[in-house]
Enzyme design. Structure first.
Site, PDB file in Angstrom:
ATOM      1  N   ASP A  40    -123.038 -47.724 -44.078  1.00 38.08           N
ATOM      2  CA  ASP A  40    -122.484 -47.554 -43.632  1.00 38.08           C
ATOM      3  C   ASP A  40    -122.266 -47.325 -42.091  1.00 38.08           C
ATOM      4  O   ASP A  40    -122.616 -47.494 -41.759  1.00 38.08           O
ATOM      5  CB  ASP A  40    -121.800 -46.621 -44.587  1.00 38.08           C
ATOM      6  CG  ASP A  40    -120.478 -45.890 -45.069  1.00 38.08           C
ATOM      7  OD1 ASP A  40    -119.866 -45.378 -45.694  1.00 38.08           O
ATOM      8  OD2 ASP A  40    -119.584 -45.545 -43.231  1.00 38.08           O
ATOM      9  N   ASP A  61    -120.831 -52.175 -40.620  1.00 37.71           N
ATOM     10  CA  ASP A  61    -119.450 -52.573 -40.345  1.00 37.71           C
ATOM     11  C   ASP A  61    -119.079 -53.810 -41.435  1.00 37.71           C
ATOM     12  O   ASP A  61    -119.677 -54.981 -40.895  1.00 37.71           O
ATOM     13  CB  ASP A  61    -118.960 -52.723 -38.958  1.00 37.71           C
ATOM     14  CG  ASP A  61    -117.751 -53.193 -39.314  1.00 37.71           C
ATOM     15  OD1 ASP A  61    -116.694 -52.926 -40.105  1.00 37.71           O
ATOM     16  OD2 ASP A  61    -116.783 -52.598 -38.197  1.00 37.71           O
ATOM     17  N   VAL A  62    -118.282 -53.505 -42.738  1.00 29.56           N
ATOM     18  CA  VAL A  62    -118.252 -54.769 -43.817  1.00 29.56           C
ATOM     19  C   VAL A  62    -117.255 -55.482 -43.131  1.00 29.56           C
ATOM     20  O   VAL A  62    -117.301 -56.933 -43.915  1.00 29.56           O
ATOM     21  CB  VAL A  62    -118.015 -54.136 -45.170  1.00 29.56           C
ATOM     22  CG1 VAL A  62    -118.570 -53.100 -45.903  1.00 29.56           C
ATOM     23  CG2 VAL A  62    -116.505 -53.764 -45.107  1.00 29.56           C
ATOM     24  N   ASN A  88    -118.640 -51.849 -51.968  1.00 28.85           N
ATOM     25  CA  ASN A  88    -117.528 -50.631 -51.894  1.00 28.85           C
ATOM     26  C   ASN A  88    -116.921 -50.124 -51.557  1.00 28.85           C
ATOM     27  O   ASN A  88    -115.920 -49.385 -51.476  1.00 28.85           O
ATOM     28  CB  ASN A  88    -118.396 -49.653 -53.079  1.00 28.85           C
ATOM     29  CG  ASN A  88    -117.886 -48.337 -53.169  1.00 28.85           C
ATOM     30  OD1 ASN A  88    -117.092 -47.634 -53.453  1.00 28.85           O
ATOM     31  ND2 ASN A  88    -118.269 -47.278 -52.027  1.00 28.85           N
ATOM     32  N   TYR A 157    -102.318 -51.644 -50.214  1.00 32.11           N
ATOM     33  CA  TYR A 157    -103.404 -51.679 -50.449  1.00 32.11           C
ATOM     34  C   TYR A 157    -103.500 -52.382 -52.040  1.00 32.11           C
ATOM     35  O   TYR A 157    -104.740 -52.386 -52.254  1.00 32.11           O
ATOM     36  CB  TYR A 157    -103.260 -49.774 -51.512  1.00 32.11           C
ATOM     37  CG  TYR A 157    -105.525 -49.161 -51.536  1.00 32.11           C
ATOM     38  CD1 TYR A 157    -106.036 -49.566 -51.088  1.00 32.11           C
ATOM     39  CD2 TYR A 157    -104.935 -48.997 -52.684  1.00 32.11           C
ATOM     40  CE1 TYR A 157    -107.447 -48.768 -51.894  1.00 32.11           C
ATOM     41  CE2 TYR A 157    -106.120 -48.708 -53.532  1.00 32.11           C
ATOM     42  CZ  TYR A 157    -107.135 -48.312 -52.615  1.00 32.11           C
ATOM     43  OH  TYR A 157    -108.242 -47.947 -53.804  1.00 32.11           O
ATOM     44  N   LYS A 161    -106.463 -55.144 -53.423  1.00 27.74           N
ATOM     45  CA  LYS A 161    -107.494 -54.576 -54.423  1.00 27.74           C
ATOM     46  C   LYS A 161    -106.869 -56.130 -55.733  1.00 27.74           C
ATOM     47  O   LYS A 161    -108.061 -56.360 -56.053  1.00 27.74           O
ATOM     48  CB  LYS A 161    -107.246 -53.078 -54.805  1.00 27.74           C
ATOM     49  CG  LYS A 161    -107.571 -52.029 -53.561  1.00 27.74           C
ATOM     50  CD  LYS A 161    -108.954 -52.674 -53.898  1.00 27.74           C
ATOM     51  CE  LYS A 161    -109.669 -51.152 -53.126  1.00 27.74           C
ATOM     52  NZ  LYS A 161    -111.393 -51.150 -52.625  1.00 27.74           N
ATOM     53  N   VAL A 192    -109.858 -40.292 -58.198  1.00 29.36           N
ATOM     54  CA  VAL A 192    -110.801 -39.538 -58.001  1.00 29.36           C
ATOM     55  C   VAL A 192    -110.318 -38.782 -56.785  1.00 29.36           C
ATOM     56  O   VAL A 192    -110.586 -39.584 -56.586  1.00 29.36           O
ATOM     57  CB  VAL A 192    -112.726 -40.493 -58.163  1.00 29.36           C
ATOM     58  CG1 VAL A 192    -113.404 -39.486 -58.125  1.00 29.36           C
ATOM     59  CG2 VAL A 192    -112.924 -41.430 -59.319  1.00 29.36           C
ATOM     60  N   THR A 194    -112.009 -37.561 -54.463  1.00 25.98           N
ATOM     61  CA  THR A 194    -112.875 -37.863 -53.368  1.00 25.98           C
ATOM     62  C   THR A 194    -112.042 -37.619 -52.043  1.00 25.98           C
ATOM     63  O   THR A 194    -111.420 -37.248 -52.192  1.00 25.98           O
ATOM     64  CB  THR A 194    -113.131 -39.219 -52.794  1.00 25.98           C
ATOM     65  OG1 THR A 194    -112.509 -40.255 -52.816  1.00 25.98           O
ATOM     66  CG2 THR A 194    -114.387 -40.217 -54.400  1.00 25.98           C
TER      67      THR A 194
HETATM   68  N1  LIG Z   1    -110.981 -43.089 -54.854  1.00 20.68           N
HETATM   69  C1  LIG Z   1    -110.734 -42.907 -54.999  1.00 20.68           C
HETATM   70  O1  LIG Z   1    -109.723 -42.263 -55.894  1.00 20.68           O
HETATM   71  C2  LIG Z   1    -110.834 -44.581 -55.945  1.00 20.68           C
HETATM   72  C3  LIG Z   1    -109.665 -44.900 -56.748  1.00 20.68           C
HETATM   73  C4  LIG Z   1    -109.798 -46.644 -56.566  1.00 20.68           C
HETATM   74  C5  LIG Z   1    -110.710 -47.028 -56.296  1.00 20.68           C
HETATM   75  N2  LIG Z   1    -111.178 -46.742 -54.899  1.00 20.68           N
HETATM   76  C6  LIG Z   1    -112.689 -47.670 -54.067  1.00 20.68           C
HETATM   77  O2  LIG Z   1    -113.262 -47.273 -54.178  1.00 20.68           O
HETATM   78  C7  LIG Z   1    -114.330 -47.255 -53.091  1.00 20.68           C
HETATM   79  C8  LIG Z   1    -114.819 -46.041 -52.739  1.00 20.68           C
HETATM   80  O3  LIG Z   1    -114.254 -45.010 -52.234  1.00 20.68           O
HETATM   81  P1  LIG Z   1    -114.000 -43.412 -52.045  1.00 20.68           P
HETATM   82  O4  LIG Z   1    -113.118 -42.508 -52.993  1.00 20.68           O
HETATM   83  O5  LIG Z   1    -115.244 -42.671 -51.592  1.00 20.68           O
HETATM   84  O6  LIG Z   1    -113.190 -43.573 -50.331  1.00 20.68           O
HETATM   85  P2  LIG Z   1    -113.703 -42.793 -48.771  1.00 20.68           P
HETATM   86  O7  LIG Z   1    -112.703 -42.665 -48.108  1.00 20.68           O
HETATM   87  O8  LIG Z   1    -114.261 -41.177 -49.362  1.00 20.68           O
HETATM   88  O9  LIG Z   1    -115.719 -43.379 -48.799  1.00 20.68           O
HETATM   89  C9  LIG Z   1    -115.334 -44.921 -48.175  1.00 20.68           C
HETATM   90  C10 LIG Z   1    -116.153 -44.930 -47.656  1.00 20.68           C
HETATM   91  O10 LIG Z   1    -116.277 -46.018 -46.931  1.00 20.68           O
HETATM   92  C11 LIG Z   1    -116.796 -46.579 -45.377  1.00 20.68           C
HETATM   93  N3  LIG Z   1    -116.040 -47.056 -44.041  1.00 20.68           N
HETATM   94  C12 LIG Z   1    -114.890 -47.774 -44.472  1.00 20.68           C
HETATM   95  N4  LIG Z   1    -114.885 -48.516 -43.424  1.00 20.68           N
HETATM   96  C13 LIG Z   1    -115.979 -49.639 -43.533  1.00 20.68           C
HETATM   97  C14 LIG Z   1    -116.539 -50.328 -42.797  1.00 20.68           C
HETATM   98  N5  LIG Z   1    -115.777 -51.038 -42.043  1.00 20.68           N
HETATM   99  N6  LIG Z   1    -118.219 -50.844 -42.536  1.00 20.68           N
HETATM  100  C15 LIG Z   1    -118.333 -50.126 -43.575  1.00 20.68           C
HETATM  101  N7  LIG Z   1    -118.338 -48.659 -44.124  1.00 20.68           N
HETATM  102  C16 LIG Z   1    -116.534 -48.384 -43.792  1.00 20.68           C
HETATM  103  C17 LIG Z   1    -116.754 -44.645 -44.925  1.00 20.68           C
HETATM  104  O11 LIG Z   1    -117.638 -45.016 -43.629  1.00 20.68           O
HETATM  105  C18 LIG Z   1    -117.134 -43.942 -46.306  1.00 20.68           C
HETATM  106  O12 LIG Z   1    -118.322 -43.844 -46.084  1.00 20.68           O
HETATM  107  C19 LIG Z   1    -112.742 -47.472 -51.513  1.00 20.68           C
HETATM  108  O13 LIG Z   1    -112.843 -49.787 -51.870  1.00 20.68           O
HETATM  109  C20 LIG Z   1    -111.961 -47.025 -52.678  1.00 20.68           C
HETATM  110  O14 LIG Z   1    -110.809 -48.614 -52.409  1.00 20.68           O
HETATM  111  C21 LIG Z   1    -111.066 -45.257 -54.684  1.00 20.68           C
END
Ligand SMILES: NC(=O)c1ccc[n+]([C@@H]2O[C@H](COP(=O)([O-])OP(=O)(O)OC[C@H]3O[C@@H](n4cnc5c(N)ncnc54)[C@H](O)[C@@H]3O)[C@@H](O)[C@H]2O)c1
Length: 263
Positions: A40, A61-62, A88, A157, A161, A192, A194
């Site tokens: 992360d 950094d992805v 993720n 977004y 995806k 979710v 988050t």
């Molecule tokens: N929460 C939801 O409702 C939901 C629904 C569908 C899909 N998703 C997907 O699930 C994944 C996780 O979502 P979440 O809700 O946990 O998000 P979040 O914002 O809570 O966490 C995202 C994490 O990714 C890290 N991150 C961001 N940019 C980065 C980079 N360039 N390099 C490395 N790390 C990086 C952040 O530091 C953070 O720890 C995402 O891909 C999101 O699109 C989430």
């Protein structure tokens, strides 16, 4: 056949593992026996999760090829190999088309699409024949229910995806053709609460699409046959399954984990 999902001896790297869904995946993979590498940008939270699951942390950094190179090398050294990569990490910036900001779309393309593509590249190089881990493995990409439905305010977004879904299919095919011994699948999480999920519900009100946050969440639940939002554990369980041998003939698919919202 075993009935329990057992990942003992596997080494699993989770990008965006410092919080939210990624943290849940890190915890669940570790609970199933895997050695987890949390990758992360957030060193503070990422290290804490790594410590909590008895795993390792790498700053990654992805969006950056060199960061992947160094991060994967460090992960393999620390964990003694690599068998599972969960792409993720992702970001979501909401907007109506009427107010679309080019830079916001570029940022999402960088993290969600380029970040996942680079993750596949480095997973293939490391886990494929002759790679520094070299034993084959699995890649799990995190798309979204947004790839399968038309929800207002999340055009950029959703596009990124949908791209993750296509990256998954092509990667599975390429891996097969090249004999890499690596399965590639993706999940489509539903909403979710988050940091990202809660932010989306708030943004729906700011964009004028719903009167209140409760109404926005109610609208999503209404569209979901299971009648509730998703939980971090729901998503983590699906990832553990796709990482396990119980899914060994599942390849190149997108698995909805959304209570039926995207059907
Ligand atoms: N929460 C939801 O409702 C939901 C629904 C569908 C899909 N998703 C997907 O699930 C994944 C996780 O979502 P979440 O809700 O946990 O998000 P979040 O914002 O809570 O966490 C995202 C994490 O990714 C890290 N991150 C961001 N940019 C980065 C980079 N360039 N390099 C490395 N790390 C990086 C952040 O530091 C953070 O720890 C995402 O891909 C999101 O699109 C989430």
């Amino acid at each position: 056949m075993t009935t329990e999902l057992n990942l003992t001896g596997r080494r699993a790297l989770v990008t965006g593992g410092a919080q939210g869904l990624g943290e849940g995946m890190a915890r669940a993979l570790a609970a199933a026996g895997a050695t987890v590498i949390v990758a992360d940008l957030n060193d503070d939270l990422g290290s804490k999760v790594a410590e909590a699951v008895g795993g390792h942390f790498v700053h990654l950094d992805v969006t950056d090829d060199a960061s992947w190179e160094a991060g994967i090398a460090s992960a393999i050294t620390q964990a003694g190999g690599l068998d599972v990569v969960v792409n993720n990490a992702g970001i979501e910036i909401t907007s109506l088309f009427l107010n679309l900001d080019a830079n916001d779309v570029r940022k999402m393309l960088e993290v969600n699409v380029l970040g996942t593509a680079l993750g596949i590249k480095h997973a293939f190089r490391a886990m494929g024949p002759g790679g520094s881990a070299g034993q084959g493995g699995t890649v799990i990409n995190v798309a979204s229910v947004a790839a399968t439905i038309a929800f207002p305010g999340i055009s950029g977004y959703s596009a990124t995806k949908s791209a993750v879904d296509r990256l998954t299919r092509v990667a599975a095919m390429e891996s097969g053709k090249l004999g890499l011994g690596i399965r590639v699948n993706c999940v489509y999480p539903g909403l979710v609460p988050t940091e990202m999920g809660t932010g989306l519900a708030n943004d729906m009100v700011t964009l004028g699409l719903f009167d209140t946050v409760e109404a926005a969440i109610g609208g999503i639940v209404e569209q979901t046959p299971s009648g509730r939002l998703g939980t971090v554990e729901d998503m983590a369980d699906a990832v553990v399954f796709l990482a396990s041998d119980q899914s060994k003939f599942i390849n190149g698919v997108g698995l909805p984990v959304d209570g039926g919202m995207g059907m």
